[in-house]
Motif scaffolding. Structure first.
Motif, mmCIF file in Angstrom:
data_model
loop_
_atom_site.group_PDB
_atom_site.id
_atom_site.type_symbol
_atom_site.label_atom_id
_atom_site.label_comp_id
_atom_site.label_asym_id
_atom_site.label_seq_id
_atom_site.Cartn_x
_atom_site.Cartn_y
_atom_site.Cartn_z
ATOM 1 N N ASP A 44 5.865 10.267 -7.304
ATOM 2 C CA ASP A 44 7.152 9.924 -7.908
ATOM 3 C C ASP A 44 8.179 9.623 -6.827
ATOM 4 N N GLY A 45 7.701 9.010 -5.754
ATOM 5 C CA GLY A 45 8.560 8.751 -4.606
ATOM 6 C C GLY A 45 9.101 7.335 -4.580
ATOM 7 N N ASP A 46 9.810 7.031 -3.518
ATOM 8 C CA ASP A 46 10.404 5.707 -3.353
ATOM 9 C C ASP A 46 10.720 5.523 -1.877
ATOM 10 N N PHE A 47 11.132 4.326 -1.512
ATOM 11 C CA PHE A 47 11.572 4.114 -0.143
ATOM 12 C C PHE A 47 12.741 3.141 -0.140
ATOM 13 N N GLU A 48 13.564 3.260 0.867
ATOM 14 C CA GLU A 48 14.683 2.333 1.050
ATOM 15 C C GLU A 48 14.768 1.968 2.523
ATOM 16 N N TRP A 49 15.358 0.810 2.795
ATOM 17 C CA TRP A 49 15.442 0.363 4.190
ATOM 18 C C TRP A 49 16.807 -0.255 4.452
ATOM 19 N N GLU A 50 17.160 -0.284 5.725
ATOM 20 C CA GLU A 50 18.390 -0.949 6.130
ATOM 21 C C GLU A 50 18.233 -1.488 7.542
ATOM 22 N N TYR A 51 18.989 -2.531 7.826
ATOM 23 C CA TYR A 51 18.955 -3.118 9.176
ATOM 24 C C TYR A 51 20.371 -3.166 9.716
ATOM 25 N N ASN A 52 20.562 -2.572 10.898
ATOM 26 C CA ASN A 52 21.857 -2.575 11.558
ATOM 27 C C ASN A 52 21.888 -3.724 12.559
ATOM 28 N N GLU A 53 22.671 -4.728 12.232
ATOM 29 C CA GLU A 53 22.712 -5.940 13.055
ATOM 30 C C GLU A 53 23.295 -5.653 14.435
ATOM 31 N N GLN A 54 24.322 -4.795 14.509
ATOM 32 C CA GLN A 54 24.976 -4.518 15.789
ATOM 33 C C GLN A 54 24.058 -3.743 16.725
ATOM 34 N N ARG A 55 23.448 -2.669 16.186
ATOM 35 C CA ARG A 55 22.567 -1.853 17.035
ATOM 36 C C ARG A 55 21.147 -2.415 17.110
ATOM 37 N N ARG A 56 20.878 -3.381 16.254
ATOM 38 C CA ARG A 56 19.537 -3.974 16.184
ATOM 39 C C ARG A 56 18.486 -2.898 15.942
ATOM 40 N N GLU A 57 18.725 -2.163 14.866
ATOM 41 C CA GLU A 57 17.832 -1.077 14.469
ATOM 42 C C GLU A 57 17.384 -1.281 13.030
ATOM 43 N N PHE A 58 16.123 -1.028 12.811
ATOM 44 C CA PHE A 58 15.577 -1.059 11.462
ATOM 45 C C PHE A 58 15.192 0.368 11.065
ATOM 46 N N THR A 59 15.658 0.813 9.911
ATOM 47 C CA THR A 59 15.378 2.180 9.446
ATOM 48 C C THR A 59 14.753 2.129 8.060
ATOM 49 N N ILE A 60 13.654 2.832 7.907
ATOM 50 C CA ILE A 60 13.025 2.945 6.592
ATOM 51 C C ILE A 60 12.903 4.425 6.244
ATOM 52 N N THR A 61 13.324 4.768 5.038
ATOM 53 C CA THR A 61 13.291 6.153 4.574
ATOM 54 C C THR A 61 12.343 6.263 3.389
ATOM 55 N N VAL A 62 11.330 7.105 3.536
ATOM 56 C CA VAL A 62 10.346 7.315 2.481
ATOM 57 C C VAL A 62 10.589 8.681 1.863
ATOM 58 N N ILE A 63 10.645 8.721 0.538
ATOM 59 C CA ILE A 63 10.987 9.960 -0.167
ATOM 60 C C ILE A 63 9.829 10.396 -1.064
ATOM 61 N N SER B 66 0.830 -1.201 0.000
ATOM 62 C CA SER B 66 0.000 0.000 0.000
ATOM 63 C C SER B 66 0.870 1.259 0.000
ATOM 64 N N VAL B 67 1.963 1.228 0.774
ATOM 65 C CA VAL B 67 2.888 2.369 0.808
ATOM 66 C C VAL B 67 3.510 2.581 -0.568
ATOM 67 N N MET B 68 3.950 1.506 -1.194
ATOM 68 C CA MET B 68 4.573 1.611 -2.520
ATOM 69 C C MET B 68 3.589 2.167 -3.545
ATOM 70 N N LYS B 69 2.345 1.715 -3.453
ATOM 71 C CA LYS B 69 1.318 2.200 -4.382
ATOM 72 C C LYS B 69 1.087 3.696 -4.201
ATOM 73 N N THR B 70 1.060 4.154 -2.954
ATOM 74 C CA THR B 70 0.840 5.574 -2.679
ATOM 75 C C THR B 70 2.011 6.416 -3.173
ATOM 76 N N LEU B 71 3.235 5.898 -3.010
ATOM 77 C CA LEU B 71 4.419 6.661 -3.401
ATOM 78 C C LEU B 71 4.498 6.890 -4.907
ATOM 79 N N GLU B 72 3.877 6.018 -5.685
ATOM 80 C CA GLU B 72 3.867 6.204 -7.134
ATOM 81 C C GLU B 72 3.229 7.542 -7.509
ATOM 82 N N LYS B 73 2.250 7.969 -6.727
ATOM 83 C CA LYS B 73 1.535 9.220 -6.989
ATOM 84 C C LYS B 73 2.457 10.425 -6.849
#
Length: 433
Positions: A405-424, A396-403
């Motif tokens: 011209d956006g995108d999103f990327e994510w990363e997971y830091n194994e050491q800090r055990r953090e998940f980060t998602i960036t929506v543009i 649903s997020v990806m479908k909305t971002l098409e409107k």
């Protein structure tokens, strides 16, 4: 030469049956086309050895088990112990039904059991009958197999077609065994038999694909209904928050006036405590975007209830370029996922920031996450058991971002055990008033 081609086609059909069987149990590791290519290569090695060793029965039985095991292990997300068991079951069923089909046909048509080895027409008929029985049996077994994903159910009425085909094929065999039938007519019946069997595979694969599409449409409709409900809820919540903030603002002034008139230390202490609590209420998000404020305030309260440390910073961008409806859809889905991951973690925190760089506005959400997210080719996948019901939020997020011209990327830091998602979001939209 004709016999060799028929053997190769037979092993390819067995690959398709194995694919349909395994895909009902576990998810694919690759897309459909790579799975077909890998499966075709694996199963055609069986055809090669069948031809090279002149149809050595014991070797065919053992090797059919091996190719099913390798195919299931390489292309599907199924535990190796279960793949081993299923490969053995498929091997037993396939070979047993082939022998049964040959015996039954020989009895019903009064022909030799080895007739199919010397007559390509009878060989095609035998393959069509035995593999139809094999395929039908696999579908029945799936009813009792514990799947590693949501169970896919075929309607009972769909089973009558394979049964009708089997009956027709036995009649074809009987017709072909009659000496008065011309060779051209036998060939025509054998070709028709192959087409009928292929139609069964196509029917079930088409039904499966259409049902999956229908399920996705239902899930998307449910997501749309949820977003509409959330939007109405946030509109009500926004009105309530506005009234509460006005009340808190006036109350602080009244308490300050009372404190000036009072000379009792106990009352002063009590008023100071009330003022402090009202100030705490006044620290809610005030980005200038009402929808963003309401959403953040709502999740701030939810995180406090669930004992999750929630912090936010919206000073660099208020995301005014995003329509309220779309903002509710994107932010609600992402924060719902963040809360779910944070609850199961030790650190239990979520941070939300907005940013603006050149023509792009961005939303960055970081949350504690003790387990790395499930992904295939960098595509996020739900970790919930029922994958057909869950996992629609990211879509649903990806479908909305098409409107936008956006995108999103994510990363997971194994050491800090953090998940980060960036929506543009591309900042070329007309701003909301």
């Amino acid at each position: 030469m004709t016999y060799n081609i028929a053997v190769c086609v037979t092993y390819f059909l067995e690959m398709l049956i194995a694919y349909i069987f395994f895909i009902q149990i576990g998810d694919k590791k690759f897309k459909a086309l790579p799975c077909f290519i890998i499966g075709a290569i694996i199963f055609e090695t069986g055809a090669f050895f069948n031809i090279a060793l002149s149809n050595t029965v014991w070797f065919n039985v053992v090797y059919f088990f091996i190719i099913n095991l390798v195919f299931g292990a390489i292309c599907f997300k199924i535990k190796i112990s279960r793949t081993l068991f299923y490969a053995l079951i498929l091997d037993i069923i396939s070979n047993a039904l082939e022998f049964v089909a040959i015996f039954i046909i020989s009895v019903l048509t009064n022909t030799q059991t080895t007739e199919y080895l010397d007559n390509i027409v009878f060989f095609i008929l035998d393959v069509a009958i035995s593999k139809t029985l094999y395929f039908l049996t696999c579908l029945i077994i799936l009813k009792f197999v514990k799947t590693e994903k949501a169970n896919f159910k075929f309607p009972v009425g769909l089973y009558f077609y394979p049964l009708a085909v089997i009956s027709a094929l036995i009649i074809f065999w009987d017709i072909c065994s009659k000496s008065e039938i011309k060779n051209e007519q036998q060939i025509a019946l054998s070709v028709l038999s192959a087409v009928l069997f292929a139609s069964i595979i196509v029917l079930f694969m088409t039904y499966q694909r259409s049902t999956e599409k229908e399920n996705n449409l239902i899930l998307l409709q449910n997501e749309l209904n949820k977003t509409n409900t959330d939007r109405n809820y946030y509109q009500i919540l926004e009105k309530q928050n506005e009234e509460l903030m006005i009340y808190a603002h006036d109350a602080k002034k009244h308490l300050a006036a009372i404190q000036e008139l009072n000379d009792n230390p106990e009352i002063d202490k009590y008023i100071a405590e009330m003022t402090s609590r009202l100030k705490s209420h006044g620290n809610a998000c005030r980005s200038g975007n009402h929808a963003l404020d309401v959403l953040i305030n709502k999740y701030d309260t939810e995180c406090k209830i669930k004992k999750i440390d929630f912090s936010f910073d919206t000073r660099l961008s208020s995301l005014n370029i995003v329509e309220d409806y779309d903002l509710v859809s994107v932010l609600s889905n992402l924060l719902d996922n963040a809360i779910e991951a944070a609850i199961d973690s030790k650190a239990k925190f979520i941070t939300l920031k907005t940013n603006r760089v050149n023509t792009y506005d961005s939303l960055i959400i970081t949350n504690s996450c003790d387990r790395a997210p499930d992904s295939v080719d960098n595509e996020l996948r739900t970790t919930k058991k029922n994958k057909r019901i869950h996992g629609i939020g990211i879509k649903s997020v990806m479908k909305t971002l098409e409107k936008y011209d956006g995108d999103f990327e994510w990363e997971y830091n194994e050491q800090r055990r953090e998940f980060t998602i960036t929506v543009i979001f591309l900042n070329n939209q007309k701003k909301k008033i």
